[in-house]
Write a protein that holds these residues in place. Structure first.
Motif, PDB file in Angstrom:
ATOM      1  N   ASP A 180      -8.039  -0.510  -3.341  1.00 36.19           N
ATOM      2  CA  ASP A 180      -8.903  -0.032  -2.265  1.00 36.19           C
ATOM      3  C   ASP A 180      -8.334   1.246  -1.676  1.00 36.19           C
ATOM      4  O   ASP A 180      -7.131   1.373  -1.480  1.00 36.19           O
ATOM      5  N   THR A 181      -9.209   2.188  -1.388  1.00 36.69           N
ATOM      6  CA  THR A 181      -8.769   3.480  -0.852  1.00 36.69           C
ATOM      7  C   THR A 181      -9.482   3.787   0.466  1.00 36.69           C
ATOM      8  O   THR A 181     -10.557   3.269   0.761  1.00 36.69           O
ATOM      9  N   ASP A 182      -8.860   4.670   1.228  1.00 35.84           N
ATOM     10  CA  ASP A 182      -9.455   5.138   2.473  1.00 35.84           C
ATOM     11  C   ASP A 182      -8.977   6.565   2.686  1.00 35.84           C
ATOM     12  O   ASP A 182      -7.865   6.933   2.285  1.00 35.84           O
ATOM     13  N   TYR A 183      -9.821   7.369   3.312  1.00 32.75           N
ATOM     14  CA  TYR A 183      -9.520   8.791   3.467  1.00 32.75           C
ATOM     15  C   TYR A 183      -9.798   9.279   4.882  1.00 32.75           C
ATOM     16  O   TYR A 183     -10.704   8.781   5.575  1.00 32.75           O
ATOM     17  N   ASN A 184      -9.051  10.268   5.272  1.00 34.79           N
ATOM     18  CA  ASN A 184      -9.379  11.061   6.447  1.00 34.79           C
ATOM     19  C   ASN A 184     -10.681  11.789   6.138  1.00 34.79           C
ATOM     20  O   ASN A 184     -10.854  12.335   5.050  1.00 34.79           O
TER      21      ASN A 184
ATOM     22  N   ALA B  34       0.529   5.653   0.871  1.00 36.66           N
ATOM     23  CA  ALA B  34      -0.338   6.583   1.592  1.00 36.66           C
ATOM     24  C   ALA B  34       0.279   7.971   1.623  1.00 36.66           C
ATOM     25  O   ALA B  34       1.457   8.165   1.336  1.00 36.66           O
TER      26      ALA B  34
ATOM     27  N   SER C 204       0.838  -1.183   0.000  1.00 35.26           N
ATOM     28  CA  SER C 204       0.000   0.000   0.000  1.00 35.26           C
ATOM     29  C   SER C 204       0.875   1.236   0.000  1.00 35.26           C
ATOM     30  O   SER C 204       2.051   1.176   0.351  1.00 35.26           O
TER      31      SER C 204
ATOM     32  N   ALA D 203      -4.690   9.833   3.335  1.00 34.96           N
ATOM     33  CA  ALA D 203      -5.340   8.876   2.446  1.00 34.96           C
ATOM     34  C   ALA D 203      -4.391   7.723   2.176  1.00 34.96           C
ATOM     35  O   ALA D 203      -3.176   7.875   2.274  1.00 34.96           O
ATOM     36  N   THR D 204      -4.973   6.582   1.820  1.00 36.59           N
ATOM     37  CA  THR D 204      -4.172   5.420   1.486  1.00 36.59           C
ATOM     38  C   THR D 204      -4.813   4.663   0.327  1.00 36.59           C
ATOM     39  O   THR D 204      -6.032   4.715   0.130  1.00 36.59           O
TER      40      THR D 204
ATOM     41  N   LYS E  85     -12.163  13.756   2.623  1.00 33.67           N
ATOM     42  CA  LYS E  85     -13.005  12.908   1.783  1.00 33.67           C
ATOM     43  C   LYS E  85     -13.918  13.760   0.918  1.00 33.67           C
ATOM     44  O   LYS E  85     -14.541  14.714   1.391  1.00 33.67           O
TER      45      LYS E  85
END
Length: 122
Positions: A55-59, A34, A32, A48-49, A63
């Motif tokens: 697959d992603t994810d955010y603060n 980030a 990954s 963010a990652t 977002k």
């Protein structure tokens, strides 16, 4: 292994800016990548990652305004930032969780890039 970030600068509130970070060296795989940021007088925080599978994810604070993406063939992660706010002002750091050659050893772990400054004026 080295992570080289670029793309920071000065932008007015409401504007856009893109960051990129390329990992170099003998890299076997990247799990990954980030982005983190650190504003003056504050601790470093997750932005963010993106995983190798996409697959992603955010603060929550970014977002809907920031988009993280990666180019696995180039070992590069990007951060597209829009609708920037003065509170987004910070040094942005890239991070990678990867497996790489270090001397005669194969190492799996995290590596940080140098920071790139993003300044958003009001």
């Amino acid at each position: 292994v080295q992570l080289q970030a670029s793309g920071g600068g000065l932008v007015q509130a409401g504007g856009s800016l893109s960051l990129s970070c390329a990992a170099s060296g003998t890299i076997f795989s990247i799990r990954s990548m980030a982005w983190y940021r650190q504003a003056p007088g504050k601790p470093r925080e997750f932005v963010a990652t993106v995983a190798s599978a996409g697959d992603t994810d955010y603060n929550g604070a970014v977002k809907g305004r920031f988009t993280i993406s990666s180019d696995n063939a180039k070992n590069t992660v990007y951060l597209q930032m829009t609708s920037l706010k003065p509170e987004d002002t910070a040094v942005y750091y890239c991070f990678a969780h990867l497996t790489y050659q270090h001397g005669t050893n194969r190492v799996t772990g995290g590596s940080w890039g140098q920071g790139t400054l993003v300044t958003v004026s009001s």
